[in-house]
Structures are given as structure tokens and as C-alpha cells.
Design an enzyme around this catalytic site. Sequence first.
Site, PDB file in Angstrom:
ATOM      1  N   ARG A 174     -65.769  97.476  94.455  1.00  0.00           N
ATOM      2  CA  ARG A 174     -65.600  98.889  94.797  1.00  0.00           C
ATOM      3  C   ARG A 174     -64.192  99.411  94.528  1.00  0.00           C
ATOM      4  NH1 ARG A 174     -69.912  97.688  94.315  1.00  0.00           N
ATOM      5  NH2 ARG A 174     -71.653  97.764  95.773  1.00  0.00           N
ATOM      6  N   SER A 223     -72.621 104.590 102.036  1.00  0.00           N
ATOM      7  CA  SER A 223     -72.099 103.415 102.737  1.00  0.00           C
ATOM      8  C   SER A 223     -70.657 103.657 103.158  1.00  0.00           C
ATOM      9  CB  SER A 223     -72.176 102.182 101.838  1.00  0.00           C
ATOM     10  OG  SER A 223     -73.513 101.859 101.556  1.00  0.00           O
ATOM     11  N   GLU A 293     -65.121 102.111 102.561  1.00  0.00           N
ATOM     12  CA  GLU A 293     -65.643 102.309 101.206  1.00  0.00           C
ATOM     13  C   GLU A 293     -65.612 103.786 100.852  1.00  0.00           C
ATOM     14  OE1 GLU A 293     -69.849 101.728  98.821  1.00  0.00           O
ATOM     15  OE2 GLU A 293     -69.140 100.102 100.097  1.00  0.00           O
TER      16      GLU A 293
END
EC number: 1.3.1.98
Length: 301
Positions: A174, A223, A293
Site C-alpha cells: 500500500r 479499508s 491505510e
Amino acid sequence: MRVAATDVLPALRGQATAGGALADFIWFRTGGPAEWLVRPADVADLAAFVGALDPAVPVFPIGVGSNLIVRDGGVAGVTVRLPKSFAKVTIEPGNRVRAGAAAMGISVASAARDAGIAGLEFLRGIPGTVGGACRMNAGAYGRDVSDVLVSYTAVTRDGAVVEAPAAALGYSYRHSALSEGAVVVEALFEGVPGDPATIGAEMDRIAAEREASQPLRSRTGGSTFKNPPGDKAWALIDRAGCRGLMRGAAQVSEKHCNFLLNLGGASSADIEALGDEVRARVLAETGVTLEWEIQRVGETA
């Protein structure tokens, strides 16, 4: 640095809106405005604009805001949102798909399916744009953008148009090494030959699984936290007793507790504070520090 007046903005063939609303399209439907919201006409327009912009003025690219908290004080400088002219998707030889950065993941996956290109089905499960997916190495269902990206084109903060191989992004989980203020404008993906019906069935499976497990019809940001090595963020959040936890009108989803929700009337401050409370509770219960995130940008009110 904030922009002092309209006359300091370079010429633009596209649109530049002072105080452009971001909460109108950010998935959470919260947050303050962009000081300047810029929609360039094309790549050349964007490159000329940012190249002529005072280097001290920050440039922030934004897609559909599906993984973003914009703080209530808004975003200083120039926020770039690519218009639909940047959303073209085309098929190229060698099982490759070229996509403008404003194209949605589902558009890329669908074009690949229709062309009999497998391996890009997971993009059906990524609710953002190609540009955002490339910047954060978005992933779902066991695959990441880094697995399928061949190359990308970006306009850097100094106005250069740079095409580079995916390896230049230095991908990790990520995260990418894309330079500050750079705007991805195009990406080239590669899959493998496949049967359109089989590819379509996998995309349908992904869509059904998302519908069953995630609060897709809510004001959310996807998320919230990265999965720690060898564990799942949602499981740690649940273990810490945070399922359904609220702060104002912000709530930890009861359906999938790695999602935060705006139940209606929540501020970005409420949502971010709820996320910080979840992190504190998980740390106290499990000893694990969850990493955000969701990207949090802008200034507090």
C-alpha cells in the site's frame, strides 16, 4: 502555502475553481474545500500549469476519494482532479490494457474481460481510480497493482511528463515512491490470455463477496488500516471490542470493522478521532500498532 490571489495562477485551458467542494464527491461526504480545484483539459495542459505554478504551492491529486479523509479545514494549494477525458481504456497487443488515470478499476477489469485478458479481475474489487491505485499499490483478493503494472506516465511537480517502468515506483504494501505532487495520468497493465466467461464469473464472485462482507452502500472510506504482517486489521479491531464503536455520528462498521462510517452529520474530525481511538484500543489489547491505510489530508478546522 496558500495561493494569494487568482492572478498568481498560471494559464489553464481546463477549469480552476476557488474553494472547490470536495465533500460533494469524497466517499465520506465530509471535509473542507480545496483552495483551488483544478481540472486540466489534457496532459499538456496539466504539465504547463504545474510547471508554471510557484514551486512553493503544494499540488495534491485526487480521484473519487474512496480512500481519503479530507480534514475540515480543507486542502491548501492546488488540488488536481482529472476529468473524464482521462478515463479512456484501450487494449494493446501482448494482453495489455492502457488506462487513463481517471478510469475506475471496474472499467479496466471489464475491458480486459471483453478482450479475453485474465489476471486483472481483482481490479473489480478496487473502488477507486487507476491513478490512486497506482500511487498506493492498491490491492484486493490476493493481488496488488504491482503484480500487473508494466509502466506508468506521470506529470511531476516541475511540469515534466515522465513515463517509467513500474519498478521505478519502489512498491511495497500500500505504498509507492511516487514523488510529492506528481500526478499519474496513465497506466499500462498486463494480464494473460483467458476465457471471457471465466473472467466474468470471477469478477461476479468478487462483486458478490464485496457486497456480502463490506458496507458498500454507506458513506465510508474503504479499508481504514493496513493489515499487519500475518494478521488482519479487522480481527484485531474486533478483538479490541471496537465493532460498532461511535464518536459523534462516526461509527466503526458492524458489518466489517475495518471500515469507518459517516452515519450522517459526522465531521472529518469525528472520523479521524474515531480511527485514533480504535488504534489506541487495539494497541492496548493486542500490542499491535495499526497503520492508517486511508490517506488523511488537509488542515483541521
